[in-house]
Design a protein around this motif. Structure first.
Motif, short mmCIF file in Angstrom:
data_model
loop_
_atom_site.label_atom_id
_atom_site.label_comp_id
_atom_site.label_asym_id
_atom_site.label_seq_id
_atom_site.Cartn_x
_atom_site.Cartn_y
_atom_site.Cartn_z
N THR A 24 0.84 -1.21 0.00
CA THR A 24 0.00 0.00 0.00
C THR A 24 0.87 1.26 0.00
N VAL A 25 1.19 1.76 1.16
CA VAL A 25 1.85 3.08 1.25
C VAL A 25 3.28 3.08 0.73
N GLY A 31 8.28 -1.16 -1.98
CA GLY A 31 7.49 -2.30 -2.45
C GLY A 31 7.84 -2.69 -3.87
N ARG A 32 7.99 -1.70 -4.73
CA ARG A 32 8.34 -1.97 -6.12
C ARG A 32 9.67 -2.72 -6.22
N ARG A 33 10.64 -2.31 -5.39
CA ARG A 33 11.94 -2.99 -5.40
C ARG A 33 11.84 -4.40 -4.83
N ILE A 44 1.10 -0.04 -13.38
CA ILE A 44 -0.01 -0.84 -13.90
C ILE A 44 -0.64 -1.69 -12.79
N VAL A 45 0.19 -2.31 -11.96
CA VAL A 45 -0.33 -3.24 -10.95
C VAL A 45 -0.62 -2.58 -9.60
N GLN A 46 -0.31 -1.31 -9.45
CA GLN A 46 -0.47 -0.63 -8.15
C GLN A 46 -1.89 -0.76 -7.58
#
Length: 119
Positions: A24-25, A31-33, A44-46
């Motif tokens: 989330t935050v 998170g992406r890493r 796209i997937v967020q």
């Protein structure tokens, strides 16, 4: 034995708090890493990841109620429910996303369940 079960359950809870934050935050940064996504793919997937983080938040809530509810029988029911949900979600994640999920989610949850049954 109960203390060990509570400690492992607490670990499962903390792992899921971290997962909620990653999905989330913190998704666009840390998170992406962690999930190994490019910036473009992350955009796209967020929304889906945020939704998944919400569901993981429900697992956190169940486990937290297991620690906080004043009635021991209800607290135990929430703990069992939360740990079973984590174990099943981890199995599904291992089958559909990454085998690593089995070791991050399912194994600790099953260990906590076993310790709780032995307590």
């Amino acid at each position: 034995m109960l203390l060990f079960a509570q400690a492992v359950t607490g670990l499962v809870l903390l792992i899921h708090v971290y997962i909620v934050l990653l999905e989330t935050v913190l998704f666009r940064t840390r998170g992406r890493r962690v999930f190994g996504l490019s910036a473009e793919k992350a955009e796209i997937v967020q929304p889906a990841m945020s939704n998944q983080g919400c569901y993981n938040g429900f697992l956190v809530a169940a486990l937290a109620l297991g620690f906080l509810h004043p009635d021991p029988a209800i607290a135990r029911a929430f703990t069992l429910f939360g740990l079973c949900c984590v174990a099943v979600a981890g199995l599904w994640g291992a089958a559909t996303v990454s085998r690593r999920i089995l070791f991050v989610q399912t194994v600790p949850a099953v260990i906590a369940l076993l310790l709780l049954q032995l307590a």
